[in-house]
Scaffold this active site. Structure first.
Site, mmCIF file in Angstrom:
data_model
loop_
_atom_site.group_PDB
_atom_site.id
_atom_site.type_symbol
_atom_site.label_atom_id
_atom_site.label_comp_id
_atom_site.label_asym_id
_atom_site.label_seq_id
_atom_site.Cartn_x
_atom_site.Cartn_y
_atom_site.Cartn_z
ATOM 1 N N SER A 33 0.832 -1.208 0.000
ATOM 2 C CA SER A 33 0.000 0.000 0.000
ATOM 3 C C SER A 33 0.869 1.263 0.000
ATOM 4 O O SER A 33 2.001 1.260 0.484
ATOM 5 C CB SER A 33 -0.896 0.024 1.235
HETATM 6 N N1 SAH Z 1 -1.085 -4.772 4.071
HETATM 7 C C1 SAH Z 1 -0.329 -4.990 2.861
HETATM 8 C C2 SAH Z 1 -1.100 -4.591 1.613
HETATM 9 C C3 SAH Z 1 -1.421 -5.821 0.897
HETATM 10 S S1 SAH Z 1 -2.402 -5.786 -0.544
HETATM 11 C C4 SAH Z 1 1.026 -4.348 2.907
HETATM 12 O O1 SAH Z 1 1.331 -3.637 3.867
HETATM 13 O O2 SAH Z 1 1.830 -4.575 1.999
HETATM 14 C C5 SAH Z 1 -3.729 -6.822 -0.006
HETATM 15 C C6 SAH Z 1 -3.373 -8.241 0.384
HETATM 16 O O3 SAH Z 1 -4.577 -8.865 0.811
HETATM 17 C C7 SAH Z 1 -2.811 -9.108 -0.748
HETATM 18 O O4 SAH Z 1 -1.596 -9.656 -0.361
HETATM 19 C C8 SAH Z 1 -3.882 -10.182 -0.923
HETATM 20 O O5 SAH Z 1 -3.369 -11.439 -1.289
HETATM 21 C C9 SAH Z 1 -4.495 -10.227 0.451
HETATM 22 N N2 SAH Z 1 -5.851 -10.785 0.521
HETATM 23 C C10 SAH Z 1 -6.879 -10.653 -0.360
HETATM 24 N N3 SAH Z 1 -7.970 -11.322 0.072
HETATM 25 C C11 SAH Z 1 -7.623 -11.911 1.250
HETATM 26 C C12 SAH Z 1 -8.307 -12.769 2.164
HETATM 27 N N4 SAH Z 1 -9.572 -13.164 1.976
HETATM 28 N N5 SAH Z 1 -7.637 -13.168 3.276
HETATM 29 C C13 SAH Z 1 -6.351 -12.803 3.496
HETATM 30 N N6 SAH Z 1 -5.656 -12.013 2.666
HETATM 31 C C14 SAH Z 1 -6.276 -11.572 1.542
#
Ligand code: SAH
Length: 214
Positions: A65
């Site tokens: 993000s």
């Molecule tokens: N918090 C992260 C941003 C990640 S982007 C950071 O600091 O880098 C969003 C993430 O959510 C992705 O890695 C994706 O695989 C995950 N995601 C999507 N749906 C999900 C679910 N149902 N359970 C767990 N993770 C999920």
């Protein structure tokens, strides 16, 4: 070994100024951004992008993000020392590091095994003590609930019911709610057994929250 030079620290100082100018006032968040080597969470061939205030691709088609977004969500959720926090969407692990740096007890869940593993390696090197789970964030972590705070970092069509009920009374959930065209940052406070107070906090763009493991 993760190298963290004066150059990196200088770049982070500029990033902190940008995030501050965009309205982040909580000094503990700014201190966390100043301290955490964000470049460790990004492929080393893209080093120069690590300290721009932008989202950036990581592996498996996901993104780390934008620093402002991380700070904004963290500010909305009002992290207190020793808060028990569930993060949905570990991704790179950067947001989890910000929460840990602020003294929260962090539980983070990711549905893509590769990201789940890579984030743990980085955290081990940086020395954070976080509990990592491979699983479906829609289900949360019922055996560890209730949580003081729940932070969803992927776009969900609605606030997942299961997660609302894993909050303590008085607990706060923050999530980008909407479809792939855009989401509204939504704050949900659990005010009682079955009562929740919802407020909206502007437009954002996240990768989608998906059901089940990859
Ligand atoms: N918090 C992260 C941003 C990640 S982007 C950071 O600091 O880098 C969003 C993430 O959510 C992705 O890695 C994706 O695989 C995950 N995601 C999507 N749906 C999900 C679910 N149902 N359970 C767990 N993770 C999920």
């Amino acid at each position: 070994m993760i190298e963290d030079s004066f150059l990196h620290k200088g770049l982070r100082r500029k990033l902190v100024d940008q995030v501050k100018n965009k309205g982040i006032t909580d000094q503990r968040i700014l201190d966390a951004i100043q301290k955490i080597p964000r470049h460790a969470f990004i492929d080393s061939s893209f080093l120069k992008f690590a300290y721009q205030d932008q989202a950036f691709p990581i592996s498996s088609g996901q993104t780390i993000s934008q620093p402002f977004t991380v700070a904004f969500q963290t500010q909305l959720i009002d992290i207190k020392l020793y808060d028990k926090v569930l993060e949905v969407g570990t991704g790179s692990g950067y947001q989890a590091a910000v929460l840990a740096e602020m003294g929260a007890r962090v539980y983070t869940i990711e549905r893509i095994r590769k990201l789940h593993q890579e984030a743990q390696l980085i955290h081990r090197e940086l020395g954070y003590q976080i509990k990592f789970f491979l699983g479906d964030g829609y289900k949360g972590l019922p055996s560890y609930a209730p949580f003081d705070k729940i932070l969803i970092t992927a776009a969900a069509p609605d606030i997942p019911e299961e997660l609302k009920h894993q909050l303590k009374t008085g607990g706060i959930l923050v999530a980008p709610i909407g479809n792939q065209d855009g989401q509204v940052m939504t704050k949900c406070v659990r005010t009682g057994e079955d009562t929740f107070e919802i407020t909206k906090h502007g437009n954002f763009a996240f990768v989608p929250m998906k059901e089940g493991l990859e």
